[in-house]
Write a protein that holds these residues in place. Structure first.
Motif, short mmCIF file in Angstrom:
data_model
loop_
_atom_site.label_atom_id
_atom_site.label_comp_id
_atom_site.label_asym_id
_atom_site.label_seq_id
_atom_site.Cartn_x
_atom_site.Cartn_y
_atom_site.Cartn_z
N MET A 1 0.79 -1.20 0.14
CA MET A 1 0.19 -0.01 0.05
C MET A 1 0.77 1.19 0.12
N VAL A 2 0.56 2.08 -0.84
CA VAL A 2 1.15 3.58 -0.86
C VAL A 2 0.42 4.62 -0.47
N GLU A 3 0.97 5.57 0.42
CA GLU A 3 0.08 6.48 1.10
C GLU A 3 0.81 7.65 0.61
N SER A 4 -0.11 8.91 0.24
CA SER A 4 0.23 10.06 -0.44
C SER A 4 -0.44 10.82 0.13
N ARG A 5 0.25 11.95 1.03
CA ARG A 5 -0.20 12.96 1.72
C ARG A 5 0.83 14.11 2.01
N ARG A 6 0.52 14.98 2.70
CA ARG A 6 1.40 16.01 3.27
C ARG A 6 1.43 16.17 4.62
N PHE A 7 2.50 16.96 5.01
CA PHE A 7 2.76 17.64 6.47
C PHE A 7 2.42 19.20 6.12
N GLU A 8 1.88 19.75 6.78
CA GLU A 8 1.37 21.14 6.87
C GLU A 8 1.83 22.07 8.08
N ALA A 9 2.28 23.15 7.68
CA ALA A 9 2.83 24.10 8.72
C ALA A 9 1.63 25.13 8.92
N VAL A 10 1.22 25.35 10.37
CA VAL A 10 0.01 26.18 10.28
C VAL A 10 0.49 27.35 11.20
N VAL A 11 0.48 28.66 10.75
CA VAL A 11 0.75 29.67 11.55
C VAL A 11 -0.59 30.62 11.57
N ASP A 12 -0.97 31.14 12.75
CA ASP A 12 -2.05 32.12 13.06
C ASP A 12 -3.48 31.34 12.09
N GLY A 13 -3.47 30.11 12.24
CA GLY A 13 -4.73 29.41 11.52
C GLY A 13 -4.69 29.45 9.95
N ARG A 14 -3.35 29.80 9.58
CA ARG A 14 -3.19 29.67 7.79
C ARG A 14 -2.24 28.85 7.68
N VAL A 15 -2.31 28.12 6.57
CA VAL A 15 -1.29 27.12 6.28
C VAL A 15 -0.36 28.05 5.43
N ALA A 16 0.90 27.97 6.21
CA ALA A 16 1.91 28.58 5.92
C ALA A 16 3.10 27.88 5.02
N GLY A 17 2.76 26.51 4.81
CA GLY A 17 3.68 25.71 4.03
C GLY A 17 3.27 24.43 4.06
N PHE A 18 3.90 23.47 3.10
CA PHE A 18 3.53 22.17 3.29
C PHE A 18 4.56 21.35 2.68
N ALA A 19 4.70 20.05 3.14
CA ALA A 19 5.81 19.18 2.55
C ALA A 19 5.11 18.09 2.13
N GLU A 20 4.86 17.82 0.65
CA GLU A 20 4.25 16.48 0.39
C GLU A 20 4.92 14.95 0.44
N TYR A 21 4.36 13.93 0.73
CA TYR A 21 5.15 12.82 0.91
C TYR A 21 4.44 11.56 0.11
N ILE A 22 5.13 10.57 -0.10
CA ILE A 22 4.54 9.28 -0.49
C ILE A 22 5.24 8.10 0.51
N ARG A 23 4.35 7.29 1.12
CA ARG A 23 5.01 6.56 2.06
C ARG A 23 4.54 5.03 1.61
N GLY A 24 5.65 4.08 1.55
CA GLY A 24 5.57 2.98 1.19
C GLY A 24 6.10 1.95 2.16
N GLU A 25 6.40 0.64 1.89
CA GLU A 25 6.78 -0.18 3.05
C GLU A 25 8.24 0.18 3.07
N GLY A 26 8.64 0.96 4.26
CA GLY A 26 10.00 1.11 4.64
C GLY A 26 10.47 2.33 3.80
N LEU A 27 9.90 2.91 3.13
CA LEU A 27 10.52 4.34 2.32
C LEU A 27 9.38 5.36 2.37
N VAL A 28 10.01 6.61 2.57
CA VAL A 28 9.12 7.76 2.45
C VAL A 28 9.83 8.43 1.14
#
Length: 93
Positions: A1-28
């Protein structure tokens, strides 16, 4: 199974940035990181990189940073280079 998502940085209720990732077995894979121009120079990208890489480390996953920002951040923080996919020893002989 492969999972595609993102980490988000929120400042004062606003998304200030994000880092997308794809996660698989033992690898990001980190293909893209973006910081809103209004928040540039405030450490948002560094916070995203650290959180994302700490998460990968906690999962015992190798990291393939195709995103130039994450790859560069890892080079500037050698304590994270052990996570790099290319630095991992082959498990199979």
């Amino acid at each position: 199974m492969v999972e595609s998502r993102r980490f988000e940085a929120v400042v004062d209720g606003r998304v200030a940035g994000f880092a997308e990732y794809i996660r698989g077995e033992g690898l990001v894979v980190f293909p893209h990181t973006e910081v809103d121009t209004a928040f540039e120079g405030r450490g948002v990208g560094s916070a995203l990189a650290r959180a994302a890489l700490d998460d990968a480390k906690g999962r015992g996953a190798a990291v393939l940073a195709t995103c130039p920002f994450i790859a560069g951040w890892m080079r500037r923080h050698p304590e994270y280079l052990e996570l790099a996919y290319q630095n991992r020893s082959s498990v199979s002989d």
